[in-house]
Design an enzyme around this catalytic site. Sequence first.
Site, mmCIF file in Angstrom:
data_model
loop_
_atom_site.group_PDB
_atom_site.id
_atom_site.type_symbol
_atom_site.label_atom_id
_atom_site.label_comp_id
_atom_site.label_asym_id
_atom_site.label_seq_id
_atom_site.Cartn_x
_atom_site.Cartn_y
_atom_site.Cartn_z
ATOM 1 N N ARG A 11 -31.488 -46.209 -48.172
ATOM 2 C CA ARG A 11 -32.201 -45.663 -46.720
ATOM 3 C C ARG A 11 -30.292 -44.572 -46.569
ATOM 4 O O ARG A 11 -30.378 -44.407 -45.709
ATOM 5 C CB ARG A 11 -31.473 -47.300 -46.609
ATOM 6 N N HIS A 23 -36.665 -47.353 -58.197
ATOM 7 C CA HIS A 23 -35.228 -48.073 -58.342
ATOM 8 C C HIS A 23 -34.510 -47.617 -59.759
ATOM 9 O O HIS A 23 -34.071 -48.948 -60.310
ATOM 10 C CB HIS A 23 -36.423 -49.409 -58.383
ATOM 11 N N ASP A 76 -28.731 -53.016 -58.591
ATOM 12 C CA ASP A 76 -29.053 -53.352 -57.471
ATOM 13 C C ASP A 76 -28.060 -52.833 -56.772
ATOM 14 O O ASP A 76 -28.272 -51.464 -57.000
ATOM 15 C CB ASP A 76 -27.880 -54.987 -57.558
ATOM 16 N N GLY A 77 -28.414 -53.072 -55.102
ATOM 17 C CA GLY A 77 -28.426 -51.663 -54.572
ATOM 18 C C GLY A 77 -29.514 -50.747 -53.783
ATOM 19 O O GLY A 77 -29.323 -50.105 -53.213
ATOM 20 N N ASN A 78 -30.597 -50.880 -54.166
ATOM 21 C CA ASN A 78 -31.635 -49.323 -54.226
ATOM 22 C C ASN A 78 -32.470 -49.805 -53.007
ATOM 23 O O ASN A 78 -31.980 -48.259 -52.288
ATOM 24 C CB ASN A 78 -32.556 -49.527 -55.331
ATOM 25 N N GLY A 79 -32.758 -50.249 -52.115
ATOM 26 C CA GLY A 79 -32.552 -50.355 -51.119
ATOM 27 C C GLY A 79 -31.734 -49.681 -50.048
ATOM 28 O O GLY A 79 -32.202 -48.516 -49.040
ATOM 29 N N ARG A 80 -30.662 -50.207 -50.031
ATOM 30 C CA ARG A 80 -29.735 -49.475 -49.227
ATOM 31 C C ARG A 80 -29.310 -48.446 -49.696
ATOM 32 O O ARG A 80 -28.939 -47.717 -48.749
ATOM 33 C CB ARG A 80 -28.496 -50.296 -49.160
ATOM 34 N N THR A 81 -29.178 -47.895 -50.926
ATOM 35 C CA THR A 81 -29.346 -47.083 -51.289
ATOM 36 C C THR A 81 -30.209 -45.542 -50.872
ATOM 37 O O THR A 81 -29.814 -44.637 -50.524
ATOM 38 C CB THR A 81 -28.779 -46.030 -52.689
#
Length: 397
Positions: free
Chosen positions: A233, A222, A226-231
């Site tokens: 993927r 992580h 912010d934006g970890n999930g989208r980055t």
Amino acid sequence: MSATDPWPAIGAETLDWQSRYAESSLLERYSPRPQTYEAAVPPLISERALRLSPGTAALARAAENELIRFDASLNDEMTGFAPLLLRSEAAASSQIEHLSASARAILTAEIGDTGKRNATEIVGNTRAMQSALALADELTSESVRTMHRVLMDGTNHTPGEWRTEPVWIGTSARSPVGATFVAPRHERVSGLMDDVMAFARRDDLPVLAQVAVAHAQFETIHPFTDGNGRTGRALVQSMLRGKDITRSVTVPVSAGLLTDVNAYHDALIAYRAGDIGPIIEQMAIAGDDAIHNARTLIAQLRETTAGWRETVKPRRGSQLEKVLDYAARQPVFTAATASADLGIGTTNVYPHLRRLAEFGILEQKSEYKMGQVWRSDEVLVALDQFAERAGRRRNRP
């Protein structure tokens, strides 16, 4: 590292918590609980072997082969379909983070309408996916920072910069004390990212399993506020492209994950406990689901565009044919954007737009702050139906 070594669970370290707020909360002042928390200490993985059960290995290999076949099956249709699949993947990845918008809103935001926040953020994710594909041959920490910089441009979440504070999953936004999961302390992030990207660049591992594990390790680190999930993927797409699994198309794997988000999150939890099987299996199943959904979308688009050509009968190579194809891959646009993208003067574009409107292929609408916008509602409906299918929980025995 021995090939027989099991995958290690993450460790933990106890850290003191100091509130970021000027004044501590009432609970922090009077709670008898110690103000310490447990932060994750992920293992280094760059040189680790992947030991897979026969079933997981077979599933991953089959899914990998299906992705390769799907990519190859589209041939010269990529010019039209690739941008739509890329946008669909970005929208599905955003939907996992509870960011959703209609295809019309997303595509209108793409040409400059910033009035709808969710749509604007999804456009940022589309651009991050595009940068991920452009950087597919690099797979470095710096390329990941670039993806994040593009994704979070214009926000206050330090785009492209490793975090310098704790991040956690839990019920309290004020404190990681008692949180379900606390990512590694920020001083570890740079070294861990260099390690996971070294793992991602290896060429001695089964690719889909490697992609799934690299993604899970990234989400465990992580590295951003912010934006970890989208980055993370977007990194999946970068690895698939860089390793020649998807040479031409963005397979909407996030749309597959979206069909069972709980299973995806459970697989990430299992990974942190030292079990790599579930995340590999979820990535394989997601790829298979994505292919089925994308094939349905492509069949709809083929039928739609074939109907258009039968109705309009454009001359091969004509400006009208170019505008017709453009309406399929860019179903919301202005005359100015069409003119710039196609290299056709604005005065020459308008007659073609009006003719397609007369045939019912395009609709001309006035959008607030945007002026006159041209839309292909048939394509927008197909994209919304794709998103709806992706959001349905898969029914598996």
